[in-house]
Scaffold this motif. Structure first.
Motif, PDB file in Angstrom:
ATOM      1  N   LYS A   9       0.669  -1.274  -0.003  1.00  0.00           N
ATOM      2  CA  LYS A   9      -0.005  -0.025  -0.005  1.00  0.00           C
ATOM      3  C   LYS A   9       0.883   1.415   0.005  1.00  0.00           C
ATOM      4  N   HIS A  10       2.024   0.992   0.496  1.00  0.00           N
ATOM      5  CA  HIS A  10       2.975   2.326   0.411  1.00  0.00           C
ATOM      6  C   HIS A  10       4.453   1.898  -0.236  1.00  0.00           C
ATOM      7  N   PRO A  11       4.414   1.783  -1.552  1.00  0.00           N
ATOM      8  CA  PRO A  11       5.499   1.489  -2.401  1.00  0.00           C
ATOM      9  C   PRO A  11       6.493   2.574  -2.028  1.00  0.00           C
ATOM     10  N   MET A  12       6.186   3.841  -2.069  1.00  0.00           N
ATOM     11  CA  MET A  12       6.950   4.938  -2.120  1.00  0.00           C
ATOM     12  C   MET A  12       7.754   4.896  -0.671  1.00  0.00           C
ATOM     13  N   CYS A  13       7.378   4.210   0.485  1.00  0.00           N
ATOM     14  CA  CYS A  13       7.877   4.313   1.778  1.00  0.00           C
ATOM     15  C   CYS A  13       8.445   2.868   2.252  1.00  0.00           C
ATOM     16  N   ALA A  14       8.652   1.952   1.222  1.00  0.00           N
ATOM     17  CA  ALA A  14       8.718   0.651   1.635  1.00  0.00           C
ATOM     18  C   ALA A  14       9.990   0.443   2.340  1.00  0.00           C
ATOM     19  N   GLU A  15      11.164   1.134   1.825  1.00  0.00           N
ATOM     20  CA  GLU A  15      12.439   0.883   2.324  1.00  0.00           C
ATOM     21  C   GLU A  15      12.507   1.516   3.891  1.00  0.00           C
ATOM     22  N   ILE A  16      11.817   2.481   4.159  1.00  0.00           N
ATOM     23  CA  ILE A  16      11.767   3.039   5.408  1.00  0.00           C
ATOM     24  C   ILE A  16      10.706   2.375   6.463  1.00  0.00           C
ATOM     25  N   ILE A  17       9.681   1.746   6.074  1.00  0.00           N
ATOM     26  CA  ILE A  17       9.009   0.882   6.692  1.00  0.00           C
ATOM     27  C   ILE A  17       9.821  -0.345   7.162  1.00  0.00           C
ATOM     28  N   GLU A  18      10.551  -1.025   6.185  1.00  0.00           N
ATOM     29  CA  GLU A  18      11.335  -2.178   6.391  1.00  0.00           C
ATOM     30  C   GLU A  18      12.297  -1.796   7.645  1.00  0.00           C
ATOM     31  N   GLU A  19      13.087  -0.607   7.379  1.00  0.00           N
ATOM     32  CA  GLU A  19      13.963  -0.193   8.466  1.00  0.00           C
ATOM     33  C   GLU A  19      13.376  -0.046   9.843  1.00  0.00           C
ATOM     34  N   PHE A  20      12.237   0.437   9.881  1.00  0.00           N
ATOM     35  CA  PHE A  20      11.206   0.699  11.030  1.00  0.00           C
ATOM     36  C   PHE A  20      10.912  -0.492  11.757  1.00  0.00           C
ATOM     37  N   GLN A  21      10.474  -1.397  11.028  1.00  0.00           N
ATOM     38  CA  GLN A  21       9.986  -2.810  11.581  1.00  0.00           C
ATOM     39  C   GLN A  21      11.329  -3.442  11.949  1.00  0.00           C
ATOM     40  N   LYS A  22      12.480  -3.436  11.314  1.00  0.00           N
ATOM     41  CA  LYS A  22      13.772  -4.130  11.900  1.00  0.00           C
ATOM     42  C   LYS A  22      13.963  -3.514  13.200  1.00  0.00           C
ATOM     43  N   CYS A  23      14.026  -2.163  13.307  1.00  0.00           N
ATOM     44  CA  CYS A  23      14.253  -1.598  14.463  1.00  0.00           C
ATOM     45  C   CYS A  23      13.552  -1.704  15.491  1.00  0.00           C
ATOM     46  N   GLY A  34      12.462   5.565  22.711  1.00  0.00           N
ATOM     47  CA  GLY A  34      12.863   6.385  21.662  1.00  0.00           C
ATOM     48  C   GLY A  34      14.033   6.005  20.666  1.00  0.00           C
ATOM     49  N   GLU A  35      14.243   4.739  20.666  1.00  0.00           N
ATOM     50  CA  GLU A  35      15.318   4.122  19.880  1.00  0.00           C
ATOM     51  C   GLU A  35      15.097   4.427  18.568  1.00  0.00           C
ATOM     52  N   CYS A  36      13.720   4.039  18.151  1.00  0.00           N
ATOM     53  CA  CYS A  36      13.468   4.174  16.736  1.00  0.00           C
ATOM     54  C   CYS A  36      12.727   5.489  16.177  1.00  0.00           C
ATOM     55  N   THR A  37      12.864   6.626  17.291  1.00  0.00           N
ATOM     56  CA  THR A  37      12.203   7.895  16.818  1.00  0.00           C
ATOM     57  C   THR A  37      12.474   8.424  15.509  1.00  0.00           C
ATOM     58  N   ASP A  38      13.868   8.343  15.197  1.00  0.00           N
ATOM     59  CA  ASP A  38      14.237   9.326  13.897  1.00  0.00           C
ATOM     60  C   ASP A  38      13.650   8.292  12.864  1.00  0.00           C
ATOM     61  N   LEU A  39      13.552   6.947  12.646  1.00  0.00           N
ATOM     62  CA  LEU A  39      12.703   6.471  11.614  1.00  0.00           C
ATOM     63  C   LEU A  39      11.388   6.722  11.679  1.00  0.00           C
ATOM     64  N   LYS A  40      10.740   6.924  12.871  1.00  0.00           N
ATOM     65  CA  LYS A  40       9.586   7.171  12.907  1.00  0.00           C
ATOM     66  C   LYS A  40       8.976   8.582  12.388  1.00  0.00           C
ATOM     67  N   ILE A  41      10.109   9.453  12.604  1.00  0.00           N
ATOM     68  CA  ILE A  41       9.923  10.933  11.851  1.00  0.00           C
ATOM     69  C   ILE A  41      10.106  10.798  10.381  1.00  0.00           C
ATOM     70  N   LYS A  42      10.925   9.907  10.020  1.00  0.00           N
ATOM     71  CA  LYS A  42      11.253   9.760   8.330  1.00  0.00           C
ATOM     72  C   LYS A  42      10.143   9.064   8.025  1.00  0.00           C
ATOM     73  N   LEU A  43       9.622   8.158   8.569  1.00  0.00           N
ATOM     74  CA  LEU A  43       8.048   7.540   7.958  1.00  0.00           C
ATOM     75  C   LEU A  43       6.922   8.359   7.918  1.00  0.00           C
ATOM     76  N   ASP A  44       7.094   9.344   8.934  1.00  0.00           N
ATOM     77  CA  ASP A  44       5.746  10.147   8.991  1.00  0.00           C
ATOM     78  C   ASP A  44       5.910  11.344   7.890  1.00  0.00           C
ATOM     79  N   ARG A  45       6.969  11.514   7.431  1.00  0.00           N
ATOM     80  CA  ARG A  45       7.425  12.533   6.537  1.00  0.00           C
ATOM     81  C   ARG A  45       6.970  11.895   5.129  1.00  0.00           C
ATOM     82  N   CYS A  46       7.373  10.757   5.023  1.00  0.00           N
ATOM     83  CA  CYS A  46       7.304   9.997   3.706  1.00  0.00           C
ATOM     84  C   CYS A  46       5.773   9.793   3.562  1.00  0.00           C
ATOM     85  N   PHE A  47       4.922   9.431   4.584  1.00  0.00           N
ATOM     86  CA  PHE A  47       3.488   9.228   4.505  1.00  0.00           C
ATOM     87  C   PHE A  47       2.995  10.408   4.133  1.00  0.00           C
TER      88      PHE A  47
END
Length: 82
Positions: A9-23, A34-47
């Motif tokens: 559903k989110h092909p544009m953000c797939a790479e960030i989603i995978e990084e976030f889930q791995k984190c 807050g370990e994954c907060t930076d990725l969460k911020i990147k993910l929100d911007r991508c969405f």
């Protein structure tokens, strides 16, 4: 809160989603501190960016549809007058 993290559903953000889930998998407790907060911020911007692109495409499509409806109504009105 973010939408469901499904890659199809989110092909544009797939790479960030995978990084976030791995984190989250790599840091099961630290994710709450807050370990994954930076990725969460990147993910929100991508969405947000993805949503803006979809919104613009939908708006353009709606303009085309409105024009087709306007032409159809004009043709129908002319046909009824004849």
């Amino acid at each position: 809160m973010h939408p469901p993290l499904t890659l199809h559903k989110h092909p544009m953000c797939a790479e960030i989603i995978e990084e976030f889930q791995k984190c989250h998998l790599d840091h099961p407790v630290a994710k709450f501190f807050g370990e994954c907060t930076d990725l969460k911020i990147k993910l929100d911007r991508c969405f947000r960016e993805e949503k803006a692109i979809k919104r613009k495409a939908n708006f353009e499509e709606s303009k085309k549809l409105k024009e087709r409806i306007r032409e159809y109504r004009k043709a129908a009105a002319e046909k009824n007058q004849d």
